[in-house]
Design a protein around this motif. Sequence first.
Motif, short mmCIF file in Angstrom:
data_model
loop_
_atom_site.label_atom_id
_atom_site.label_comp_id
_atom_site.label_asym_id
_atom_site.label_seq_id
_atom_site.Cartn_x
_atom_site.Cartn_y
_atom_site.Cartn_z
N ALA A 49 -74.74 9.88 -73.78
CA ALA A 49 -75.08 10.86 -73.50
C ALA A 49 -76.39 9.63 -73.29
O ALA A 49 -76.98 9.94 -71.59
N THR A 50 -77.33 8.68 -73.83
CA THR A 50 -77.99 8.47 -73.21
C THR A 50 -77.97 7.44 -71.94
O THR A 50 -78.94 7.17 -70.95
N ASN B 177 -82.83 15.82 -77.80
CA ASN B 177 -83.21 16.96 -77.58
C ASN B 177 -81.61 17.47 -76.82
O ASN B 177 -80.94 18.06 -76.60
N GLU B 178 -82.46 16.50 -75.79
CA GLU B 178 -81.25 16.73 -73.64
C GLU B 178 -79.77 16.06 -73.86
O GLU B 178 -79.08 17.04 -73.20
N ARG C 119 -74.11 16.16 -75.20
CA ARG C 119 -73.12 15.86 -75.88
C ARG C 119 -72.29 16.89 -76.19
O ARG C 119 -70.91 16.74 -76.09
N ALA C 120 -72.67 18.53 -76.31
CA ALA C 120 -72.10 19.41 -76.75
C ALA C 120 -71.36 19.65 -75.23
O ALA C 120 -70.34 20.48 -75.22
#
Lengths: 321, 283
Positions: A37-38, A47-48, A53-54
């Motif tokens: 995600a990073t 938060n974003e 990720r979800a």
Amino acid sequence: MLKISFWLKRIAQLLIVLLLVTFGVSLLLRLIPVDLATVLLPVGTENERDILRAELGFDKGPIGYYLQWLGNFVQGDFGKIYFSGGTEDVSAHLADAMPRSLLLMAYTQVIAIAIAVPLGVVSAYRAGRRADKIISNTLFTLSSVPNFAIALLLVIFVGVKFAWLPTLGYVPLSDGVWEHLKHMIMPVISLSLGLIATYTRLLRADMIAALREDYVTMAASKGLSDQRILWRHVLRPSSLTLLTSAALSMGGLIGGAIVIESLFATYGVGFEVFAAIAGRQYVALQSTVAVIALFYVFFNLVVDIASGFVDPRTRDRRVNA
Amino acid sequence: MRKFTKPTWLAIGWLSLMMFFAIFGWVLPFKSWNFVYEDDLEVGLFSNGHILGTDSNGYDLLASIIAGTRMSIFIAIAAVGLGGLIGSVLGITAAYVRGKVDTVMVTIFNVGLSVPNLVLALALVSVLATNVDINQAVPTWRRVMVLIMSLTIVLIPILGRIARGATLSWTGREFVTAARSMGMRDRKIITKHIVPNVLPALIAVAFLAVGVVIIAEASLSILGVGIPDGASWGGMIARGRNDLEYAPHVLYVPIAFLALTVISTNHLGDVVRAQLDSREAKV
């Protein structure tokens, strides 16, 4: 019906292979020692990233992630490419890149077969003579020269020194056939020289074997001309080998196309793989590799089926095997 | 021992020269490959002091090519050696044991073969060469290790399948059945009867595989994920692309070395296979 069950079994095998390949690639991504995600959102807030990720299933285990990816993939959602400014759909990129690569490969295969067939026929007919030796030795040497070397030499001489052809870019067919072909000539030559050598060689060996068959002696004793025997009686069964070899060479061609597409900046599927890796777009990479594997496996299946039509003997042989 | 033809001697000679450069290049009195000759930029071929010329950065091309030979040959031999070893162990075992082991192995091989070589290598290299800190460059030695590992993984199914096929054609022979009926252990049958017969086929393919790996390494370097800084033949080609317009000899030198080496390995692979075929014909 033995035949249908045979093909069903074959298709089932291919599906298993495809599932394992895509799962393998998916697993490989999860092994990367960085937070995906990073990498995809380097400037976003935590938060974003959690939302991402979800959304992508990075929060699940490897199998959960794979199933989610697979579910999206079969519905035509290949994921997104992430920029600092927003996102783009991978499917849109592939829709743009696919025709370029398919055209490049189609031209390459057609040119390679069109040149290899007469060369193969001549060298089989004159086996061991001078014409055969010249053809065989020249092609052997050419086949060992990697395609990027041929591409670079073409760029140096045809592109820069004599400036006959453009060295970069792609022009779609709709913008003029001649312009389109002008941009395709050098990439196609770079990719097809090696194939011509492979095909000629196989065809030669196969036709020499076929020329010793009884039905050739029979045809000759009936008084048929050499021409007719060669093209009608010997080439047809031998073309099966050619077809199989064309399918087998597809993998090398796709790989070669990555380098050639990036050297000539034609932005095909191969280039998308390269761009995904260079830009760390791992979701795009996963989907693009899956598309390539799908295409490759599908192509092999088609050739398998087609070879049954060209030479009916293989159908029976397969069923009995 | 059969007499070799002239091209075969040439191929053996060229490969021996490359091996010599690869092993002893660093003790020979060549110039330093990463020294910048500021006064001799883009010097052409056969110039005084720089036999193969220099590139636009001022690197001596002869020194670069010797250093690149070491890198390219090392990667090729390491990957083919490892891939051949693992592939043949898996392939021979699968073909000898048959049954479920064989089915699983064939499926694994098919999975590996269903992704085009270079695509697989690209994906593996890009994943394995990722740093934990993504802003930091990956050191060259780690890139070399990653390249060898990735190319080994690519080679395993290719060589494994050939080892399996070759083994299958020998396990049915009478002398294997005879050995088994006399109570010979499986391991001994494999090492005494199977391996010596399968080896020639593997050696023939290994020659071809060396060529494939050299080309793959160069392709990856051209794509920017292989060896950086012109430290291998592919790296030199990648860097030489900047000099394409004004000093094309910077490209001719590595292309010539690479092409001659691949032509030689392919030719020798062919010679070994031809000898093998004539031996098979006599059996």
